[in-house]
Design a protein around this motif. Structure first.
Motif, PDB file in Angstrom:
ATOM      1  N   ASN A 282       0.861  -1.188   0.000  1.00 12.30           N
ATOM      2  CA  ASN A 282       0.000   0.000   0.000  1.00 12.30           C
ATOM      3  C   ASN A 282       0.895   1.236   0.000  1.00 12.30           C
ATOM      4  N   TYR A 283       0.709   2.113  -0.970  1.00  6.89           N
ATOM      5  CA  TYR A 283       1.516   3.322  -1.069  1.00  6.89           C
ATOM      6  C   TYR A 283       0.863   4.428  -0.248  1.00  6.89           C
ATOM      7  N   LEU A 284       1.661   5.074   0.607  1.00  7.27           N
ATOM      8  CA  LEU A 284       1.145   6.026   1.590  1.00  7.27           C
ATOM      9  C   LEU A 284       1.679   7.426   1.321  1.00  7.27           C
ATOM     10  N   GLY A 285       0.928   8.414   1.775  1.00  7.60           N
ATOM     11  CA  GLY A 285       1.426   9.781   1.768  1.00  7.60           C
ATOM     12  C   GLY A 285       1.567  10.380   0.384  1.00  7.60           C
ATOM     13  N   THR A 286       2.512  11.307   0.281  1.00  6.60           N
ATOM     14  CA  THR A 286       2.735  12.056  -0.953  1.00  6.60           C
ATOM     15  C   THR A 286       3.455  11.194  -1.985  1.00  6.60           C
ATOM     16  N   PRO A 287       2.966  11.121  -3.230  1.00  4.97           N
ATOM     17  CA  PRO A 287       3.644  10.330  -4.257  1.00  4.97           C
ATOM     18  C   PRO A 287       4.923  11.010  -4.728  1.00  4.97           C
ATOM     19  N   THR A 288       5.742  10.274  -5.465  1.00  2.00           N
ATOM     20  CA  THR A 288       6.960  10.845  -6.035  1.00  2.00           C
ATOM     21  C   THR A 288       6.593  11.742  -7.210  1.00  2.00           C
ATOM     22  N   GLN A 289       7.587  12.453  -7.755  1.00  4.07           N
ATOM     23  CA  GLN A 289       7.342  13.377  -8.859  1.00  4.07           C
ATOM     24  C   GLN A 289       6.984  12.655 -10.151  1.00  4.07           C
ATOM     25  N   VAL A 290       7.408  11.386 -10.273  1.00  2.00           N
ATOM     26  CA  VAL A 290       7.210  10.698 -11.551  1.00  2.00           C
ATOM     27  C   VAL A 290       6.157   9.605 -11.491  1.00  2.00           C
ATOM     28  N   THR A 291       5.751   9.163 -10.293  1.00  2.00           N
ATOM     29  CA  THR A 291       4.780   8.069 -10.207  1.00  2.00           C
ATOM     30  C   THR A 291       3.756   8.329  -9.111  1.00  2.00           C
ATOM     31  N   VAL A 292       2.584   7.702  -9.280  1.00  6.48           N
ATOM     32  CA  VAL A 292       1.548   7.689  -8.261  1.00  6.48           C
ATOM     33  C   VAL A 292       0.805   6.367  -8.391  1.00  6.48           C
ATOM     34  N   SER A 293       0.406   5.777  -7.258  1.00  4.15           N
ATOM     35  CA  SER A 293      -0.308   4.510  -7.289  1.00  4.15           C
ATOM     36  C   SER A 293      -1.002   4.298  -5.953  1.00  4.15           C
ATOM     37  N   ASP A 294      -2.040   3.456  -5.961  1.00  2.00           N
ATOM     38  CA  ASP A 294      -2.738   3.117  -4.724  1.00  2.00           C
ATOM     39  C   ASP A 294      -2.103   1.909  -4.049  1.00  2.00           C
ATOM     40  N   LYS A 295      -1.998   0.802  -4.798  1.00  2.00           N
ATOM     41  CA  LYS A 295      -1.425  -0.398  -4.206  1.00  2.00           C
ATOM     42  C   LYS A 295      -0.995  -1.386  -5.282  1.00  2.00           C
ATOM     43  N   LEU A 296      -0.167  -2.325  -4.860  1.00  2.00           N
ATOM     44  CA  LEU A 296       0.280  -3.445  -5.691  1.00  2.00           C
ATOM     45  C   LEU A 296      -0.094  -4.734  -4.976  1.00  2.00           C
ATOM     46  N   VAL A 297      -0.720  -5.673  -5.698  1.00  2.00           N
ATOM     47  CA  VAL A 297      -1.077  -6.978  -5.158  1.00  2.00           C
ATOM     48  C   VAL A 297      -0.426  -8.048  -6.018  1.00  2.00           C
ATOM     49  N   SER A 298       0.156  -9.072  -5.365  1.00  2.00           N
ATOM     50  CA  SER A 298       0.837 -10.123  -6.109  1.00  2.00           C
ATOM     51  C   SER A 298       0.608 -11.477  -5.431  1.00  2.00           C
ATOM     52  N   HIS A 299       0.201 -12.486  -6.224  1.00  2.00           N
ATOM     53  CA  HIS A 299       0.064 -13.870  -5.775  1.00  2.00           C
ATOM     54  C   HIS A 299       1.223 -14.668  -6.369  1.00  2.00           C
ATOM     55  N   GLN A 300       1.955 -15.403  -5.503  1.00  2.00           N
ATOM     56  CA  GLN A 300       3.194 -16.028  -5.960  1.00  2.00           C
ATOM     57  C   GLN A 300       3.305 -17.482  -5.492  1.00  2.00           C
ATOM     58  N   PRO A 301       2.821 -18.441  -6.286  1.00  2.00           N
ATOM     59  CA  PRO A 301       3.072 -19.857  -5.988  1.00  2.00           C
ATOM     60  C   PRO A 301       4.469 -20.261  -6.451  1.00  2.00           C
ATOM     61  N   ARG A 302       5.139 -21.102  -5.671  1.00  2.00           N
ATOM     62  CA  ARG A 302       6.497 -21.552  -6.008  1.00  2.00           C
ATOM     63  C   ARG A 302       6.687 -23.012  -5.622  1.00  2.00           C
ATOM     64  N   LEU A 303       7.704 -23.607  -6.217  1.00  2.00           N
ATOM     65  CA  LEU A 303       8.164 -24.930  -5.827  1.00  2.00           C
ATOM     66  C   LEU A 303       9.683 -24.892  -5.736  1.00  2.00           C
ATOM     67  N   ALA A 304      10.210 -25.265  -4.572  1.00  2.00           N
ATOM     68  CA  ALA A 304      11.656 -25.271  -4.360  1.00  2.00           C
ATOM     69  C   ALA A 304      12.132 -26.678  -4.041  1.00  2.00           C
ATOM     70  N   ILE A 305      13.330 -27.003  -4.504  1.00  2.00           N
ATOM     71  CA  ILE A 305      13.965 -28.283  -4.212  1.00  2.00           C
ATOM     72  C   ILE A 305      15.383 -27.999  -3.732  1.00  2.00           C
ATOM     73  N   SER A 306      15.699 -28.477  -2.539  1.00  2.00           N
ATOM     74  CA  SER A 306      17.063 -28.340  -2.026  1.00  2.00           C
ATOM     75  C   SER A 306      17.711 -29.717  -1.946  1.00  2.00           C
ATOM     76  N   TYR A 307      19.019 -29.737  -2.188  1.00  2.00           N
ATOM     77  CA  TYR A 307      19.736 -31.011  -2.219  1.00  2.00           C
ATOM     78  C   TYR A 307      21.058 -30.868  -1.482  1.00  2.00           C
ATOM     79  N   LEU A 308      21.301 -31.785  -0.570  1.00  2.00           N
ATOM     80  CA  LEU A 308      22.544 -31.802   0.196  1.00  2.00           C
ATOM     81  C   LEU A 308      23.515 -32.745  -0.504  1.00  2.00           C
TER      82      LEU A 308
END
Length: 462
Positions: A263-289
């Motif tokens: 959630n972006y708060l307060g005064t925006p920067t000079q070049v950008t403005v936005s309300d919020k960013l939402v991201s869903h991130q499924p992953r699969l990791a494999i570790s090997y010793l």
């Protein structure tokens, strides 16, 4: 100050458990560990601004403290890092920077609920300079720790904080305490001088369903506030579910799902403005010793992201463009390999993630990083390290705030002069090229020479 974090709720929850399920009386120790650091620095670009390059010498003075109450049932305490920073040619840039971490471990919960694990995080930072790589393994000199006796170590995760027996050289030439854009932000981008406050809080719960399956649920948030103009305040929420499965003693498979919302708060920067960013991130990791001293991991997945209310201003404010608010997909993932050997260790990491701009802009970014670090013990007293970091940041959703390539090379030596006194010398080179609206070209060379004196631990109560 808006800081909607879970730490107060966690503290109340912990106190409730301690009262509701009191453990048997046990002996404990209340101890204080302390050290004092003095570091001299030189930089050829104090303000991280190629259009206003100015060299300067700086002095950093301050303590590292660790206060801890430790019993078999509960461990509670905190670390504190503070530095007064004074510059020769720019006294108006003198600052006091500080970092505080809460330590909390609850062994009594594990004793009562044999399969339950609880981890609590709480970190606060004040700094005049963000660290681009503090989460990536290519630490800034501020997170390069020289422990008692001269052994070389690194900062702790997101905060780049040091323990009481460590020494920090200061965040670049500016004396940063290790705040990074990393948590849901944009790694690998250096900014001009920017005083900031960051608070990271979180709770992780794990439960061993079987000896090989231990699901975990975690929530963290990071509040980022800038005292300097031209930057974007934000609150980032991260929820994560993982289900590690130990297929064998060598292979672990870890499916996970992460929800990220900035959630972006307060005064925006000079070049950008936005309300919020939402991201869903499924992953699969494999570790090997591979061997007891060699471990590798691979992970892959996708990020489904959407930014609402996003606009971008170009041509000195003449043209304003609305960016897409449709869902977009991006491949994410990476690889890590870690090798330990008789006289040290080395780590290499490659990663691609989605971030929220890290205070530079209110715009989603795709970040690619390559980092490596080697630590080598040249003798029982003399230690050395070298690290490299590369990052490529590009705006997603047709934005132009980020189009940046950043390189950093570091190296250093530490030496134990006496049992209570150590010294270190470090060098850092930064080269950043940018075609984006929110980031500038930067070249910086920095040298650090520091001394740390260690006090014997004080046992305040037993």
């Amino acid at each position: 100050m808006r800081n909607q974090n879970v730490f107060c709720l966690v503290a109340m929850f912990t106190l409730f458990l301690a009262i509701a399920y009191p453990s048997s009386p046990v002996s404990g120790a209340f101890t204080l560990e302390s050290s004092f650091n003095a570091t001299q620095t030189y930089t050829d670009n104090l303000f991280y601004d190629d259009k206003n390059r100015e060299e300067d010498f700086g002095t950093f003075l301050g303590p590292n403290l660790l206060l801890k109450y430790d019993t078999p049932d509960i461990v509670i305490g905190g670390t504190y890092f503070g530095r007064f920073v004074a510059f020769v040619n720019n006294p108006d840039q003198n600052r006091y920077i500080q970092n505080a971490n809460v330590l909390l471990d609850l062994p009594f919960l594990t004793k009562r609920y044999k399969k339950l694990t609880v981890s609590i995080d709480e970190t606060m930072n004040f700094t005049p300079q963000l660290d681009a790589f503090s989460l990536s393994g290519a630490q800034d000199a501020s997170t390069t720790v020289t422990e008692r006796g001269g052994s070389e170590g690194g900062g702790t995760g997101a905060t780049g904080s040091t323990g009481a027996t460590g020494t920090a050289s200061g965040g670049g030439a500016l004396g940063g305490s290790g705040i990074s854009q990393g948590t849901g932000g944009t790694q690998g981008v250096f900014t001009s001088r920017a005083s900031a406050f960051s608070n990271l809080a979180g709770l992780t719960l794990g439960y061993a369903l079987t000896p090989s399956v231990t699901p975990t649920v975690a929530y963290h948030n990071q509040y980022l506030h800038f005292f300097s103009s031209g930057f974007q305040d934000s609150m980032t929420h991260i929820g994560r579910i993982t289900v590690p499965y130990g297929k064998s003693e060598k292979i672990t498979i870890i499916p996970s799902y992460t929800y990220l919302q900035t959630n972006y708060l307060g005064t925006p920067t000079q070049v950008t403005v936005s309300d919020k960013l939402v991201s869903h991130q499924p992953r699969l990791a494999i570790s090997y010793l591979f061997t007891p001293l060699l471990m590798g991991s691979l992970q892959g997945g996708a990020a489904f992201s959407k930014q609402t209310g996003a606009k971008e201003t170009q041509d000195n404010g003449v043209t304003t463009t609305s960016l897409s608010d449709k869902w977009q997909s991006t491949l994410i993932g990476g690889a890590t390999i870690t090798k330990s050997y008789r006289n040290g260790n080395l780590t290499f990491n490659a990663d691609q993630t989605i971030g929220g701009g890290g205070g530079l802009a209110s715009q989603a970014t795709r970040t690619q990083t390559l980092t490596g670090r080697i630590q080598h013990n040249l003798s029982t007293k003399l230690k050395g390290f070298a690290s490299i970091g590369y990052a490529k940041n590009k705006s997603t959703q047709d934005g132009d705030a980020f189009n940046t390539n950043t390189y950093r090379i570091q190296g250093g030596l530490s030496y134990a002069l006496l049992s209570w006194l150590s010294c270190n010398v470090n060098y850092s080179h930064i080269n950043q090229k940018s075609k984006g609206l929110a980031v500038d070209d930067i070249k910086v060379n920095q040298v650090f020479l520091g001394f740390t004196a260690f006090a014997d631990p004080w046992i305040l109560m037993r």
